[in-house]
Design a protein around this motif. Sequence first.
Motif, PDB file in Angstrom:
ATOM      1  N   SER A 288      -0.791 -29.311   6.325  1.00 43.37           N
ATOM      2  CA  SER A 288      -0.278 -28.007   6.735  1.00 43.37           C
ATOM      3  C   SER A 288       0.444 -28.066   8.079  1.00 43.37           C
ATOM      4  CB  SER A 288      -1.418 -26.989   6.785  1.00 43.37           C
ATOM      5  OG  SER A 288      -2.012 -26.857   5.503  1.00 43.37           O
TER       6      SER A 288
ATOM      7  N   ASN B  16      -0.194 -23.192   0.816  1.00 43.06           N
ATOM      8  CA  ASN B  16       1.038 -23.953   1.015  1.00 43.06           C
ATOM      9  C   ASN B  16       2.009 -23.768  -0.148  1.00 43.06           C
ATOM     10  OD1 ASN B  16       0.029 -24.890   3.444  1.00 43.06           O
ATOM     11  ND2 ASN B  16      -0.701 -26.830   2.588  1.00 43.06           N
TER      12      ASN B  16
ATOM     13  N   HIS C 225       5.742 -25.781   4.963  1.00 48.10           N
ATOM     14  CA  HIS C 225       6.140 -25.732   3.563  1.00 48.10           C
ATOM     15  C   HIS C 225       7.178 -24.627   3.373  1.00 48.10           C
ATOM     16  CE1 HIS C 225       3.230 -28.693   2.196  1.00 48.10           C
ATOM     17  NE2 HIS C 225       2.424 -28.183   3.122  1.00 48.10           N
TER      18      HIS C 225
END
Length: 417
Positions: free
Chosen positions: A72, A96, A330
């Motif tokens: 992350s 994500n 992301h």
Amino acid sequence: MSTSHVIKGATLIDGTGADPVRNATVVVQDGLVTYAGPADQAEEPENARIVEADGATVMPGLMDVHVHISLSAPAHLVQEVTARSFGEAAFEVSANLADTVAGGVTTIRTVSDLGHLDIAARDAIVKGKLNGPRVHPCGHGLTTTGGHGDIMPCWLSQSHGDIAEIVDGPDEIRKGIRKQAKAGATWIKLFQTGGVVDPHGRLDAEEFLPCEFEAALEAANLLGMPVCVHAHNKPAIIRSIRNGCRSIEHGMHFDEECAELAKEHGTWLVPTLTVMDRIIQDGKQAGVPDYIIENVIERTDKHREYVKYAYDIGVNIAAGTDAGSLLTPHGSGGQEVIQFVKCGMTVVQAIEVATRNTAKLLQDDTIGTLEPGKQADLIVVDGDVAGDPDLLADRTRMREVLVAGRRVASGGRQVTC
């Protein structure tokens, strides 16, 4: 069955490399594009959902083929992977995936993740249990003991494994590849060099012995699985190309000789320019160690020159950001388009690389462009992307994100499944 959509009034960039079409209409029925072109030639189906998109851009969904979905975007990689339980990591994957589609990214390839969570995510999306992008998973990447993918301390990896599969010797490599295939992976990832996060010059060293590397390619080929190789230095890049890998990941030293060899062999380059840019722009403030920042700064100008040279001579280039890795969120696919423009591509060329070309890397001819018969993976972006590609980095401008005609995100947020 997917709802019909008619997107009206936007500027169309269809991903083929063609010039933008002003005042266009895109029609979606049963998950497929049935029309994309000038508004005055469109036939609108009855009872379709109408999206008035004057002043917006409609284009194929972005793709990101270098993603770690179980990470992350930390400033300190080892701290992140050692601080979480496996359950926490699984919940982060779900978040994500939501961020991925919110950023306009409709297809990803994962390139080494914890506990085969990427494969589980793909299967959950296919079964309709959650919204998300199309996922092409590699499961665990393969690395050597002490190699670039060997991140966790021994006590923790013994508990629930590492982000990569640690293999030494040809037999272990063959078994590691077979384990990924058994788990449901569709790609194999090899870590052949150190990376910019590694101290002590490991960026310039190779990890697998020649016999190990050849065994990996042989085993993957027998299973019909393409191989992507994390390779920064020139000897590793050349070895990977000559042994038949499908893509080179990062390739900071992918020079003219490498480019010409890649063109000859049809090998792809995934330069992951975004993660390098994030380290330079945000690394110091985030506390990233100086040696990592210096590793990137030292090579970035040449890296961009190499990408442009490779593009100009016709090397296959695809879009990957290293999302999940250092400081790279992301859903950053739009950032990679911006980086391609900084390398010297036009906006339309950069979008073609991030859509149609990247679909070709994945060997999926059903996605990547907005043409009749293609899957309706598309985004509607507020503003004129052809004039301002920076719009693609602002997820709040993603008015509509569709995957196979299903609305999965809007306004920077995932739409609930």
